[in-house]
Scaffold this motif. Structure first.
Motif, PDB file in Angstrom:
ATOM      1  N   HIS A  38       0.866  -1.172   0.000  1.00 29.90           N
ATOM      2  CA  HIS A  38       0.000   0.000   0.000  1.00 29.90           C
ATOM      3  C   HIS A  38       0.907   1.229   0.000  1.00 29.90           C
ATOM      4  O   HIS A  38       2.101   1.133   0.247  1.00 29.90           O
ATOM      5  N   PRO A  40       1.063   4.713   1.621  1.00 34.07           N
ATOM      6  CA  PRO A  40       0.628   5.805   2.505  1.00 34.07           C
ATOM      7  C   PRO A  40       1.189   7.160   2.097  1.00 34.07           C
ATOM      8  O   PRO A  40       0.566   8.185   2.358  1.00 34.07           O
ATOM      9  N   TRP A  43      -1.348   8.585  -0.138  1.00 31.86           N
ATOM     10  CA  TRP A  43      -2.530   9.005   0.632  1.00 31.86           C
ATOM     11  C   TRP A  43      -2.259  10.276   1.421  1.00 31.86           C
ATOM     12  O   TRP A  43      -3.180  11.061   1.685  1.00 31.86           O
ATOM     13  N   SER A  44      -1.000  10.490   1.817  1.00 29.41           N
ATOM     14  CA  SER A  44      -0.678  11.655   2.653  1.00 29.41           C
ATOM     15  C   SER A  44      -0.865  12.972   1.898  1.00 29.41           C
ATOM     16  O   SER A  44      -0.874  14.032   2.514  1.00 29.41           O
ATOM     17  N   GLU A  51      -5.641   8.243   9.788  1.00 33.05           N
ATOM     18  CA  GLU A  51      -4.942   6.958   9.801  1.00 33.05           C
ATOM     19  C   GLU A  51      -5.851   5.961   9.098  1.00 33.05           C
ATOM     20  O   GLU A  51      -6.963   5.704   9.559  1.00 33.05           O
ATOM     21  N   PRO A  52      -5.414   5.422   7.950  1.00 33.50           N
ATOM     22  CA  PRO A  52      -6.278   4.469   7.238  1.00 33.50           C
ATOM     23  C   PRO A  52      -6.636   3.284   8.131  1.00 33.50           C
ATOM     24  O   PRO A  52      -5.784   2.735   8.821  1.00 33.50           O
TER      25      PRO A  52
END
Length: 89
Positions: A38, A40, A43-44, A51-52
Protein backbone atom coordinates in the motif's frame (compact mmCIF):
# COMPACT_ATOMS: atom_id res chain seq x y z
CA UNK A 1 -14.21 17.61 1.60
CA UNK A 2 -12.27 19.44 -1.11
CA UNK A 3 -13.37 22.98 -0.33
CA UNK A 4 -9.75 23.94 0.27
CA UNK A 5 -9.11 23.74 -3.48
CA UNK A 6 -11.54 26.58 -4.14
CA UNK A 7 -9.55 28.83 -1.80
CA UNK A 8 -6.13 28.15 -3.33
CA UNK A 9 -4.46 30.75 -5.48
CA UNK A 10 -2.97 29.81 -8.83
CA UNK A 11 0.54 29.16 -7.48
CA UNK A 12 -0.78 26.88 -4.74
CA UNK A 13 -2.97 25.01 -7.26
CA UNK A 14 -0.01 24.49 -9.59
CA UNK A 15 2.07 23.19 -6.68
CA UNK A 16 -0.76 20.84 -5.69
CA UNK A 17 -1.11 19.48 -9.23
CA UNK A 18 2.64 18.93 -9.53
CA UNK A 19 2.79 17.09 -6.19
CA UNK A 20 -0.16 14.89 -7.12
CA UNK A 21 1.30 14.10 -10.53
CA UNK A 22 4.66 13.19 -9.00
CA UNK A 23 2.97 10.85 -6.50
CA UNK A 24 0.84 9.24 -9.20
CA UNK A 25 3.93 8.69 -11.35
CA UNK A 26 5.78 7.11 -8.44
CA UNK A 27 2.85 4.77 -7.88
CA UNK A 28 2.49 4.06 -11.62
CA UNK A 29 6.19 3.33 -11.99
CA UNK A 30 6.24 0.79 -9.17
CA UNK A 31 7.49 -2.55 -10.34
CA UNK A 32 8.55 -5.89 -8.99
CA UNK A 33 7.83 -6.42 -5.32
CA UNK A 34 6.88 -2.75 -4.86
CA UNK A 35 3.57 -3.54 -6.58
CA UNK A 36 2.49 -5.47 -3.50
CA UNK A 37 2.51 -2.62 -1.02
CA UNK A 38 0.00 0.00 0.00
CA UNK A 39 1.18 3.56 -0.54
CA UNK A 40 0.63 5.80 2.50
CA UNK A 41 2.88 8.49 1.00
CA UNK A 42 0.36 8.80 -1.84
CA UNK A 43 -2.53 9.01 0.63
CA UNK A 44 -0.68 11.66 2.65
CA UNK A 45 -1.25 14.13 -0.18
CA UNK A 46 -4.94 14.28 0.66
CA UNK A 47 -5.92 17.22 2.85
CA UNK A 48 -7.69 15.02 5.40
CA UNK A 49 -4.96 13.39 7.43
CA UNK A 50 -6.49 10.23 8.82
CA UNK A 51 -4.94 6.96 9.80
CA UNK A 52 -6.28 4.47 7.24
CA UNK A 53 -8.37 1.80 8.93
CA UNK A 54 -7.00 -1.14 7.00
CA UNK A 55 -8.09 -4.68 7.65
CA UNK A 56 -5.67 -7.47 6.89
CA UNK A 57 -7.16 -10.72 5.61
CA UNK A 58 -6.09 -14.03 7.12
CA UNK A 59 -3.16 -15.63 5.29
CA UNK A 60 -5.10 -18.05 3.06
CA UNK A 61 -7.42 -15.30 1.76
CA UNK A 62 -4.53 -12.87 1.48
CA UNK A 63 -2.48 -15.27 -0.61
CA UNK A 64 -5.47 -16.02 -2.85
CA UNK A 65 -5.76 -12.28 -3.40
CA UNK A 66 -2.07 -12.09 -4.32
CA UNK A 67 -2.54 -14.89 -6.82
CA UNK A 68 -5.63 -13.18 -8.28
CA UNK A 69 -3.69 -9.90 -8.56
CA UNK A 70 -0.82 -11.64 -10.36
CA UNK A 71 -3.29 -13.33 -12.70
CA UNK A 72 -4.88 -9.96 -13.48
CA UNK A 73 -1.45 -8.59 -14.38
CA UNK A 74 -1.00 -11.54 -16.73
CA UNK A 75 -4.24 -10.54 -18.50
CA UNK A 76 -3.72 -6.77 -18.41
CA UNK A 77 0.01 -6.69 -19.20
CA UNK A 78 0.79 -10.01 -20.90
CA UNK A 79 4.02 -8.71 -22.45
CA UNK A 80 5.48 -7.29 -19.24
CA UNK A 81 8.93 -8.61 -18.43
CA UNK A 82 9.21 -10.75 -15.32
CA UNK A 83 11.09 -9.60 -12.25
CA UNK A 84 12.77 -12.69 -10.82
CA UNK A 85 14.47 -11.07 -7.82
CA UNK A 86 13.58 -12.42 -4.40
CA UNK A 87 11.95 -10.05 -1.95
CA UNK A 88 14.57 -8.50 0.34
CA UNK A 89 12.96 -7.11 3.48
Amino acid sequence: MDEDVEEMDRDRLVAEVLALRAAIRTHRDSSGHDLCWHHPDLWSLLPEQVEPAIAVPPWPQFLRGCVAYRQSLERQAPGAPTHAAEYDA
